[in-house]
Motif scaffolding. Structure first.
Motif, PDB file in Angstrom:
ATOM      1  N   UNK A  93       0.837  -1.208   0.000  1.00 17.28           N
ATOM      2  CA  UNK A  93       0.000   0.000   0.000  1.00 17.28           C
ATOM      3  C   UNK A  93       0.870   1.256   0.000  1.00 17.28           C
ATOM      4  N   UNK A  94       1.928   1.251   0.791  1.00 20.80           N
ATOM      5  CA  UNK A  94       2.812   2.419   0.865  1.00 20.80           C
ATOM      6  C   UNK A  94       3.548   2.646  -0.452  1.00 20.80           C
ATOM      7  N   UNK A  95       3.996   1.565  -1.088  1.00 21.04           N
ATOM      8  CA  UNK A  95       4.796   1.682  -2.308  1.00 21.04           C
ATOM      9  C   UNK A  95       3.953   2.105  -3.507  1.00 21.04           C
ATOM     10  N   UNK A  96       2.708   1.601  -3.575  1.00 16.48           N
ATOM     11  CA  UNK A  96       1.870   1.847  -4.750  1.00 16.48           C
ATOM     12  C   UNK A  96       0.682   2.769  -4.479  1.00 16.48           C
ATOM     13  N   UNK A  97       0.440   3.089  -3.221  1.00 15.59           N
ATOM     14  CA  UNK A  97      -0.761   3.829  -2.865  1.00 15.59           C
ATOM     15  C   UNK A  97      -0.589   5.335  -2.799  1.00 15.59           C
ATOM     16  N   UNK A  98      -1.458   6.011  -2.050  1.00 16.34           N
ATOM     17  CA  UNK A  98      -1.453   7.472  -1.957  1.00 16.34           C
ATOM     18  C   UNK A  98      -0.093   8.028  -1.537  1.00 16.34           C
ATOM     19  N   UNK A  99       0.343   9.064  -2.250  1.00 13.93           N
ATOM     20  CA  UNK A  99       1.601   9.711  -1.929  1.00 13.93           C
ATOM     21  C   UNK A  99       2.826   9.054  -2.524  1.00 13.93           C
ATOM     22  N   UNK A 100       2.642   7.937  -3.219  1.00 14.49           N
ATOM     23  CA  UNK A 100       3.774   7.231  -3.819  1.00 14.49           C
ATOM     24  C   UNK A 100       4.035   7.741  -5.232  1.00 14.49           C
ATOM     25  N   UNK A 101       5.095   7.249  -5.829  1.00 16.11           N
ATOM     26  CA  UNK A 101       5.404   7.592  -7.214  1.00 16.11           C
ATOM     27  C   UNK A 101       4.293   7.134  -8.150  1.00 16.11           C
ATOM     28  N   UNK A 102       3.578   6.112  -7.745  1.00 12.56           N
ATOM     29  CA  UNK A 102       2.499   5.561  -8.560  1.00 12.56           C
ATOM     30  C   UNK A 102       1.199   6.365  -8.427  1.00 12.56           C
ATOM     31  N   UNK A 103       1.158   7.283  -7.504  1.00 12.77           N
ATOM     32  CA  UNK A 103      -0.064   8.049  -7.233  1.00 12.77           C
ATOM     33  C   UNK A 103      -0.210   9.186  -8.246  1.00 12.77           C
ATOM     34  N   UNK A 105      -2.950  10.774 -11.605  1.00 11.85           N
ATOM     35  CA  UNK A 105      -4.359  10.761 -12.019  1.00 11.85           C
ATOM     36  C   UNK A 105      -4.755   9.519 -12.815  1.00 11.85           C
ATOM     37  N   UNK A 106      -3.904   9.074 -13.721  1.00 12.52           N
ATOM     38  CA  UNK A 106      -4.242   7.901 -14.532  1.00 12.52           C
ATOM     39  C   UNK A 106      -4.290   6.642 -13.674  1.00 12.52           C
ATOM     40  N   UNK A 107      -3.428   6.564 -12.664  1.00 11.02           N
ATOM     41  CA  UNK A 107      -3.372   5.390 -11.802  1.00 11.02           C
ATOM     42  C   UNK A 107      -4.370   5.424 -10.651  1.00 11.02           C
ATOM     43  N   UNK A 108      -5.149   6.475 -10.559  1.00  9.80           N
ATOM     44  CA  UNK A 108      -6.113   6.620  -9.466  1.00  9.80           C
ATOM     45  C   UNK A 108      -7.068   5.422  -9.447  1.00  9.80           C
ATOM     46  N   UNK A 109      -7.078   4.641  -8.356  1.00  6.52           N
ATOM     47  CA  UNK A 109      -7.955   3.462  -8.309  1.00  6.52           C
ATOM     48  C   UNK A 109      -9.437   3.809  -8.313  1.00  6.52           C
ATOM     49  N   UNK A 110      -9.751   5.081  -8.093  1.00  7.78           N
ATOM     50  CA  UNK A 110     -11.151   5.513  -8.086  1.00  7.78           C
ATOM     51  C   UNK A 110     -11.502   6.317  -9.336  1.00  7.78           C
ATOM     52  N   UNK A 138      -8.200  -2.273   0.671  1.00  6.90           N
ATOM     53  CA  UNK A 138      -7.580  -1.824   1.922  1.00  6.90           C
ATOM     54  C   UNK A 138      -8.321  -0.612   2.464  1.00  6.90           C
ATOM     55  N   UNK A 139      -8.630   0.335   1.584  1.00  5.81           N
ATOM     56  CA  UNK A 139      -9.353   1.535   2.006  1.00  5.81           C
ATOM     57  C   UNK A 139     -10.713   1.189   2.608  1.00  5.81           C
ATOM     58  N   UNK A 140     -11.308   0.114   2.103  1.00  5.79           N
ATOM     59  CA  UNK A 140     -12.633  -0.292   2.587  1.00  5.79           C
ATOM     60  C   UNK A 140     -12.559  -1.116   3.866  1.00  5.79           C
ATOM     61  N   UNK A 141     -11.338  -1.409   4.306  1.00  6.47           N
ATOM     62  CA  UNK A 141     -11.172  -2.169   5.533  1.00  6.47           C
ATOM     63  C   UNK A 141     -11.397  -3.656   5.385  1.00  6.47           C
ATOM     64  N   UNK A 142     -11.324  -4.167   4.162  1.00  5.42           N
ATOM     65  CA  UNK A 142     -11.553  -5.590   3.939  1.00  5.42           C
ATOM     66  C   UNK A 142     -10.369  -6.419   4.430  1.00  5.42           C
ATOM     67  N   UNK A 143     -10.670  -7.584   4.982  1.00  7.59           N
ATOM     68  CA  UNK A 143      -9.620  -8.498   5.427  1.00  7.59           C
ATOM     69  C   UNK A 143      -8.945  -9.166   4.240  1.00  7.59           C
ATOM     70  N   UNK A 144      -9.759  -9.594   3.272  1.00  2.78           N
ATOM     71  CA  UNK A 144      -9.225 -10.191   2.049  1.00  2.78           C
ATOM     72  C   UNK A 144      -9.040  -9.064   1.036  1.00  2.78           C
ATOM     73  N   UNK A 145      -7.792  -8.708   0.800  1.00  3.06           N
ATOM     74  CA  UNK A 145      -7.491  -7.512   0.009  1.00  3.06           C
ATOM     75  C   UNK A 145      -7.248  -7.787  -1.470  1.00  3.06           C
TER      76      UNK A 145
END
Length: 362
Positions: A93-103, A105-110, A138-145
């Protein structure tokens, strides 16, 4: 001098990363006319100085999204002394998620799928569909991600660190399944990835072996096999196709497949067909990668022929590089390729750390 088990393990990790980086500037080239032009410009296409990737652009020498996932997994394994799913989730999540190099507009999961198409290629890395789903889960708090619908090559491409860590141990396949389901919670993906893991483990433990295919098929058909999957027999059947005839090269066998890509790119996929191996989808992409492994005569040749097929060359190269790297060791990977891989120094240090952690079993 014969390679030690440690030599083969380090070769697998480095081979996977180097092959991925080598293919990255020509990743996802599906236009066959352009592909032919690029290959005509330089028949040795690895580490092309100027990227021709039609979807994203990264500096030559850096990893694709597949290589980055393998790197995150490697760091997690070493930090935790083995697989820790929660740690892997946090790092991913840290590497690919918010605030990362991958963050971006095109990569926005939403991002709204109905929004205007982005201008391609984008500057920076590309986030895979399974990772976007993972972030939302992960954002939704699901156990199975893990993404339940994604059946692409991500799991196969990032195998080298975890197979190396657990090779020869009875819990290896179970650990791999747990790691893969963090981002890809799909049975087809898991079954194919575990089959791929059996091949890589075989090369790490035994080195080069012309009977590797027979050995792994025997495992997949063994009713008492470890960590059995319902789809194992189907995967075994896919591994027997004529595509693995030793005297036929990757390029020759997939030429017909590639020629149909341009015409079929915008057409609905109605039934399995050979051309699907140039995409990242399973099982076709794994079949193509496995063919590259089983017909290889050297590290450079295997990666170059794979790149000459176009399509998702990075995912296939990652697996091919791992398997060939395990057979030839670190010294069998070209020095000029290693030096052009941006993360090589860090990866080598981490790979050697795996050796230290596993010294009791090695």
């Amino acid at each position: 001098m014969a390679l030690t088990l440690a030599d083969r393990a380090i070769g697998a990790i480095i081979g996977s990363a180097v092959a991925d980086a080598a293919a990255q500037p020509m990743h996802w080239v599906y236009d066959l006319q352009k592909l032919s032009q690029y290959l005509a410009q330089n028949p040795e296409p690895e580490f092309r100085p100027e990227s021709v990737n039609p979807f994203y652009r990264r500096e030559t020498g850096r990893q694709s999204c597949y290589g980055d996932q393998a790197f995150v997994l490697l760091e997690s394994l070493l930090e935790c002394g083995g697989l820790d799913e929660e740690d892997l989730k946090r790092r991913t999540y840290k590497f690919f998620g918010p605030g990362s190099e991958y963050d971006t507009p095109v990569n926005d999961p939403y991002r709204d799928k109905g929004a205007p198409r982005p201008q391609l290629p984008i500057e920076g890395p590309w986030t895979q569909a399974s990772l976007k789903s993972f972030i939302r889960n992960v954002d939704s708090g699901k156990t199975e991600t893990g993404c339940v619908s994604d059946t692409q090559m991500d799991g196969v491409a990032k195998l080298a660190p975890i197979v190396t860590f657990y090779a020869g141990k009875p819990e290896m396949l179970e650990k791999i399944e747990d790691a893969i389901r963090v981002t890809q919670n799909n049975d087809m993906c898991v079954a194919v990835t575990l089959a791929a893991a059996r091949f890589l483990e075989h090369f790490i433990l035994n080195g080069a072996d012309p009977d590797a295919l027979t050995a792994v098929l025997k495992q997949l058909n063994d009713p008492n096999r470890k960590n059995p999957q319902e789809l194992d027999k189907a995967v075994a059947g896919l591994s027997r196709t004529e595509r693995f005839t030793p005297n036929r090269s990757v390029y020759i066998i997939t030429t017909k497949l590639c020629r149909n890509v341009k015409n079929r790119w915008n057409r609905p996929f109605k039934e399995p067909s050979d051309w699907s191996v140039v995409f990242a989808g399973l099982p076709g992409a794994f079949q193509a990668a496995l063919h590259g492994v089983l017909t290889a005569v050297g590290f450079e040749q295997a990666v170059r022929e794979n790149m000459s097929c176009g399509g998702c060359s990075c995912s296939r190269s990652s697996f091919i590089g791992a398997c060939i790297g395990a057979q030839v060791g670190l010294q069998g990977i070209p020095a000029s390729w290693k030096s052009r891989t941006s993360r090589y120094g860090t990866l080598l240090e981490l790979a050697r750390s795996v050796k230290v952690l596993q010294r009791l079993s090695w």
